[in-house]
Structures are given as C-alpha cells and as structure tokens.
Motif scaffolding. Sequence first.
Motif, short mmCIF file in Angstrom:
data_model
loop_
_atom_site.label_atom_id
_atom_site.label_comp_id
_atom_site.label_asym_id
_atom_site.label_seq_id
_atom_site.Cartn_x
_atom_site.Cartn_y
_atom_site.Cartn_z
N LEU A 41 -34.11 10.13 -53.14
CA LEU A 41 -34.57 11.14 -52.18
C LEU A 41 -34.06 12.54 -52.49
CD1 LEU A 41 -34.41 9.35 -48.73
CD2 LEU A 41 -36.19 9.32 -50.42
N ILE A 50 -36.38 16.58 -53.27
CA ILE A 50 -37.64 16.73 -52.54
C ILE A 50 -37.48 17.97 -51.67
CG2 ILE A 50 -39.23 15.65 -50.93
CD1 ILE A 50 -38.16 12.98 -51.92
N PRO A 74 -19.27 7.20 -31.65
CA PRO A 74 -19.56 7.75 -32.99
C PRO A 74 -20.30 6.71 -33.82
CG PRO A 74 -17.27 7.05 -32.85
CD PRO A 74 -17.87 6.78 -31.51
N GLY A 75 -21.05 7.17 -34.79
CA GLY A 75 -21.72 6.22 -35.68
C GLY A 75 -23.23 6.23 -35.60
N ALA A 122 -25.85 3.14 -36.29
CA ALA A 122 -25.03 1.93 -36.28
C ALA A 122 -24.41 1.72 -34.91
CB ALA A 122 -23.95 2.03 -37.34
N ALA A 123 -24.01 2.82 -34.27
CA ALA A 123 -23.43 2.71 -32.93
C ALA A 123 -24.47 2.19 -31.94
CB ALA A 123 -22.91 4.07 -32.48
N GLN A 145 -26.96 0.23 -32.67
CA GLN A 145 -27.14 -1.20 -32.94
C GLN A 145 -26.01 -2.01 -32.31
OE1 GLN A 145 -28.33 -2.95 -36.51
NE2 GLN A 145 -29.46 -1.20 -37.27
N ALA A 146 -24.79 -1.48 -32.41
CA ALA A 146 -23.66 -2.17 -31.79
C ALA A 146 -23.83 -2.20 -30.27
CB ALA A 146 -22.36 -1.46 -32.17
N LEU A 184 -26.29 -4.82 -29.27
CA LEU A 184 -25.78 -6.19 -29.37
C LEU A 184 -24.91 -6.56 -28.18
CD1 LEU A 184 -24.77 -6.76 -33.08
CD2 LEU A 184 -26.23 -8.19 -31.68
N ARG A 213 -37.27 -2.31 -30.47
CA ARG A 213 -36.84 -3.69 -30.72
C ARG A 213 -36.44 -4.43 -29.45
NH1 ARG A 213 -32.10 -3.54 -34.34
NH2 ARG A 213 -32.74 -5.65 -34.89
N VAL A 252 -26.63 -6.09 -41.86
CA VAL A 252 -27.29 -5.22 -40.87
C VAL A 252 -28.80 -5.25 -41.07
CG1 VAL A 252 -27.52 -2.82 -40.10
CG2 VAL A 252 -25.27 -3.75 -40.58
N HIS A 282 -30.11 -8.51 -39.78
CA HIS A 282 -30.09 -8.52 -38.31
C HIS A 282 -31.21 -7.67 -37.74
CE1 HIS A 282 -28.71 -6.90 -34.37
NE2 HIS A 282 -28.62 -8.18 -34.16
N TYR A 283 -31.56 -6.60 -38.46
CA TYR A 283 -32.63 -5.74 -37.98
C TYR A 283 -33.94 -6.53 -37.86
CZ TYR A 283 -35.18 -1.42 -37.22
OH TYR A 283 -35.93 -0.43 -36.65
N PHE A 284 -34.19 -7.37 -38.85
CA PHE A 284 -35.48 -8.09 -38.85
C PHE A 284 -35.39 -9.47 -38.20
CE2 PHE A 284 -35.99 -5.02 -42.33
CZ PHE A 284 -37.15 -4.41 -41.89
N PRO A 330 -32.90 -10.94 -35.58
CA PRO A 330 -31.71 -10.91 -34.71
C PRO A 330 -31.44 -12.28 -34.08
CG PRO A 330 -33.57 -9.88 -33.61
CD PRO A 330 -34.07 -10.32 -34.96
N ARG A 340 -26.67 -12.63 -36.01
CA ARG A 340 -26.13 -11.82 -34.91
C ARG A 340 -24.61 -11.91 -34.86
NH1 ARG A 340 -27.20 -10.33 -29.34
NH2 ARG A 340 -25.38 -10.96 -28.17
N GLN A 395 -22.29 -8.47 -35.45
CA GLN A 395 -21.53 -7.86 -34.35
C GLN A 395 -20.20 -7.24 -34.80
OE1 GLN A 395 -21.91 -10.22 -30.92
NE2 GLN A 395 -20.70 -8.89 -29.61
N LEU A 403 -20.84 -4.13 -37.08
CA LEU A 403 -21.27 -2.91 -36.39
C LEU A 403 -20.14 -2.30 -35.57
CD1 LEU A 403 -24.82 -4.10 -35.39
CD2 LEU A 403 -24.26 -2.21 -36.92
N ARG A 404 -19.31 -3.15 -34.95
CA ARG A 404 -18.18 -2.60 -34.20
C ARG A 404 -17.22 -1.88 -35.13
NH1 ARG A 404 -16.24 -7.10 -29.81
NH2 ARG A 404 -18.17 -7.16 -28.64
N VAL A 463 -18.04 -0.40 -37.86
CA VAL A 463 -18.68 0.86 -38.26
C VAL A 463 -18.42 1.94 -37.21
CG1 VAL A 463 -20.91 1.98 -38.63
CG2 VAL A 463 -20.43 -0.19 -39.70
N VAL A 464 -18.49 1.55 -35.92
CA VAL A 464 -18.24 2.52 -34.85
C VAL A 464 -16.81 3.05 -34.96
CG1 VAL A 464 -18.09 2.82 -32.36
CG2 VAL A 464 -19.95 1.50 -33.32
N SER A 477 -16.48 5.30 -37.96
CA SER A 477 -17.10 6.61 -37.73
C SER A 477 -16.16 7.50 -36.92
CB SER A 477 -18.42 6.45 -36.98
OG SER A 477 -19.26 5.59 -37.67
N LEU A 485 -45.53 13.61 -39.71
CA LEU A 485 -44.61 12.48 -39.95
C LEU A 485 -45.19 11.52 -40.99
CD1 LEU A 485 -43.43 11.59 -36.33
CD2 LEU A 485 -42.06 12.55 -38.16
N VAL A 535 -42.72 11.31 -49.44
CA VAL A 535 -41.43 10.82 -49.94
C VAL A 535 -41.64 9.61 -50.84
CG1 VAL A 535 -39.30 9.67 -49.24
CG2 VAL A 535 -40.04 11.71 -48.02
N LEU A 577 -40.87 9.46 -54.80
CA LEU A 577 -39.93 8.47 -55.30
C LEU A 577 -40.54 7.68 -56.45
CD1 LEU A 577 -38.13 6.80 -52.29
CD2 LEU A 577 -37.10 7.80 -54.30
#
Lengths: 349, 203
Positions: free
Chosen positions: A33, A36, A207-208, A211-212, A214-215, A218, A268, B25, B28-30, B32, B37, B41, B44-45, B47-48, B51, B183, B190, B194
Amino acid sequence: MSSCRYCGAENADDATLCAQCGRVLTVPPPQVLAQIQGVLPAEPVILSGRLPPGDEALWQALVTAVAASSPPPPSSPSPATGGPAMRIGLGLPMVVVILITAVLTAAGWRSDLSPAPPRPGVAAAYHLIAVLPSTARVLLAWDYDPTTQGEMQLLAQPLLRHLLSRRVVLVNVSLRPLGPAMAAAAFAGLETAVPLAQAPVDLGFLPGESAALQALALAPAGVAPLSPAARDRLALAGDEPITAFDLIIEFSAETATSRQWVEQIAARQPVPLIVAASGAVAPALEPYAQTGQIVALLSGYPDALAYEALLGIPGTATERQMAQNAVHLLVLAVVIAALIRSLRRRPSP
Amino acid sequence: MSSAVPPLFLRRLSVALAVWTGGVVLLHYFWPIGPVREAAQPVLRTVVLLSGMVLVLAAVRGVMHHGRRWRRPESAAFLVGAGLSLGTGLLPGGYEAGPGWWVYAWLLRPGWAALLALVPLFLLAALYRRLRMDEPAAFLFAAGLVLMLWAQTPAMVATWPWLAGLRHSLLSWLVAPVLRGVLIGLSLGVVWRLLAQRGGHSG
C-alpha cells in the motif's frame, strides 16, 4: 563493508549515505500500500543524523530526490472559464435571490413557528429509544474531543434526557483519551442532576482502536476494571458478549472511529447502532446509514433541535436558536459580500 | 553485523507471535465460534493493554525529547503542559472533579474549541478573497454553500419546512452516492495498484 550501487565506493555496514557520492545506500523495499498518492501517507526514508553543512554532493542528492518525488506540473492551464457572461448571468441572479429570501425570512419568521418535520434518522432514533424497557442496557460511545464539544454536546443531551427518562442502564466507553471527560461534561450539563441509581457505568478509555472494539464485542465487562457497585449495576458475566446490550449509541466527530464501530460491531452483531455525528462527519457516514448498518444517523445542530422538538422538552439547542440564526445570517452576509466582490472583479486570465 | 539488528531467535519469535495473533484474530473475524473465540479473547485483551503501553511510551518519549531541549520556549511549554495535565489527572476525581476539572474546563476545553472555531473564519476569509464567479465550479461551490446554509438555519427551516427535506435529499441522493462511489473507487484503485505493483516487481 557495503559498496555503493551508484559509485562503487566502499562504506561502513551501518552507513546510510555513501561517503563518496552522498546517495542513499539502503533503500527499503516498497511496502504493501505504499506509494499510492493521496490514499495513504508517504513512507519517508528516515536517515540517521543530519546532513553535514557544506557538503554539496549530499545537498544535491537531497534536491534530486525531492524533485524526483514531486508530481509534474499541469501541462495546460485550467480550461472552462465562463467570463463576464457567467458572472452577470449566474452571479447577479444569485445575489438577488439570496437577498430576497433573507428579507422574506426576516419578515415572515416568528419565534412561535412550529419546527420542521424531523428527518427519518431522527424519528428512527427516537422510536428505538422510546421502546426500550427499563431493564435495557445501552452502550454510549463518546468519540469526540473538546474541539467539537460545542456541537456534539448539543446533540448528545436530548438523547441523554430521553434515555434517562426510560430509566435504562447506561454504560460509557470511549476510543478517545478525553472521551470519559466528554461524557462527564455532557451528563453534568443536563438541567437536572442524574440520580445516583441511574449513574452510568464507566468502562473508560479503550486504547487499541479496532482491536479494542473486537475485545469489547467479545466481553464488555472484561475490558476494564469495574467497582463492585458498577459490576452489580451492569449485571454482566465476565464472558458475556456485546449482544447483552439492547442498543449502542456512538457520539462521533470522526469518520474513522464511526467506520470502526460499523466494521467491528454493527456489521457483525445484531445490536442496533445509532450514530450521532457532527455536521462535518455525517455526510461521510450516509452510505452506512443507507445500507442499514447504522440504524439511525443524526447530524449536527438541526437534528438536535428536531430531537428536542420530538421530546417536547426545550433544551440547549432550542435556547440557542437565535444565536444560530444570527451566526448563519452573518455567514450569509459574508457570502453575499464575496459574491458582489467577485462580480466587480476582472475575469481571471 | 550491525548491533541494531536483533538476534535471529528474537526476530523469529516476533514473526511467530505476529502470525499467531493475526491468524487467530482473522479466524475469529470470520468464524466467531467456541475454540477460536477462546483463543481470541486473551489475544485481544493483550492488544488493548499493549496499546495503552504504547501510548505511555509515546508520552515518555515526547517528554524525553523535549526535556533535552527544555530551554526552547515551545519545549518548555510542552513540558509544563504535560506535567500539569499528568499531575491534575492523577489527583482524586481525575478530570471530572477538583483541579483536574478546572484545568479541563478553563484551559483544555476553550483552547481546543478555539482551534476549531477559527476554521470557519479562515474559510470565510478565503471565500471573500478568492471567489471568482467566472468559473462554473465557483458558481456550484457558492450555490451549494448557500443551500446548505439555508437548510440549517432555524429561522429559514421554520419559515419554509421544505428546506429540511431538501437537506435530507441532498445528503441521501447526492452526497451519499458520490461518497459511496469514492469508497468503491478507492478500494478498486488500491487493489489495482497493488496488483500492478506486484506484477511489476515479479516481471
């Protein structure tokens, strides 16, 4: 040692510029990406240190690199100018129409005029909240900063009044660091203090970003530490998903955060999403509202006014009608002045 | 080998972690469902939490950067502002009561709001100085501005209610299709670039 691919000179392993010709030695491979234009921010090559003064070769290399990355100048000037005919034919009637309309409005307007019918999004949001049972849980996402608080709080407060009248369980969350303060300010700005039993549960700042979210989807009760009282009020098991909520309302002044809510939650999960957006953001979210991913989209001051009219409780938006009229008329006056100035101006070459 | 390059096992570990996290992840997106799951869990926690740590590290880095040049006025102002914000935020009540609330209500909020409030003034000044009605684009711009202004002025809408409908129609029938087109076009662009890039490199 590494050799320069331009002049062949040998350089130290950790050198980024060639000591002989001053060109960049290590160019990272193009990333996904990248390059561009206008879509993603450029990925600059970060050079360690600064260019030493007086080294002409290095400066020349820099100038060459900048010139090579600049877009070419347009080959011909912009076509299609209408000239004086367009100015007189379109500009003059426009000024006349604006002036006549402003005068007619000033002559015909009375403060007791009934408000305009609400947009479908406003009516949909009102009905979604009106049918909530008192046991319902509503998640409020505060995604704006003090920059847009003046507009957003006007939009948030009628919704809060309506939610408090339904006696539902309110839960605050934010993807912005100052979001919790925005929530506190919006509740504090209500005419009547919020009863302790109806005080919102605060999940705070998450934060996140995606991802946050998604958490949060859940296990909402698991993303932030909660006091025992808040946990009792929320009455959610640790691993219960976001579908335990009956409604999500996002207060948004940024397209990106609303898009994340749509992509990670609304697309979702079966929980309806209402977005109350600033006037600048709402047009960008209209496609999501048309596809039903955003069930109701409210936008800016006009929808705040319409919601207060639906509620039948005059609030801050109603009180500020005169101020809004005055500011809009001032802006209109500047537009008229700009039009008249444009009519008197010589045509562009 | 340069000392800046991490050891091989660390690089392999980070790649393995990235692949595991991304895979879980994405799955889980596709899908769940139960086991996915359960795996997603904790990821993702974490990751929070990470962050949050990244934000703290960024703040520390900013303070260190400006601490080295604290004699400059802008760096000194940054350090004072950061110290004030941190100190008042750590007090009981945070930004919602006491000194934190005072800093927020009397410094942060008016300062930030003033920044946005300047934007319409800049736009109006630019409009007054640059509007030239001898171009079709300028006429369309001015007409769109006046229409949207009318449709949002309470007195106008109360006098002529059809203006509220006009605002809705403009958003639904003009703005939304254009933005949807942007959009979709952006996404196709893009993907095309690519594929073109990949083709160019392999060839």
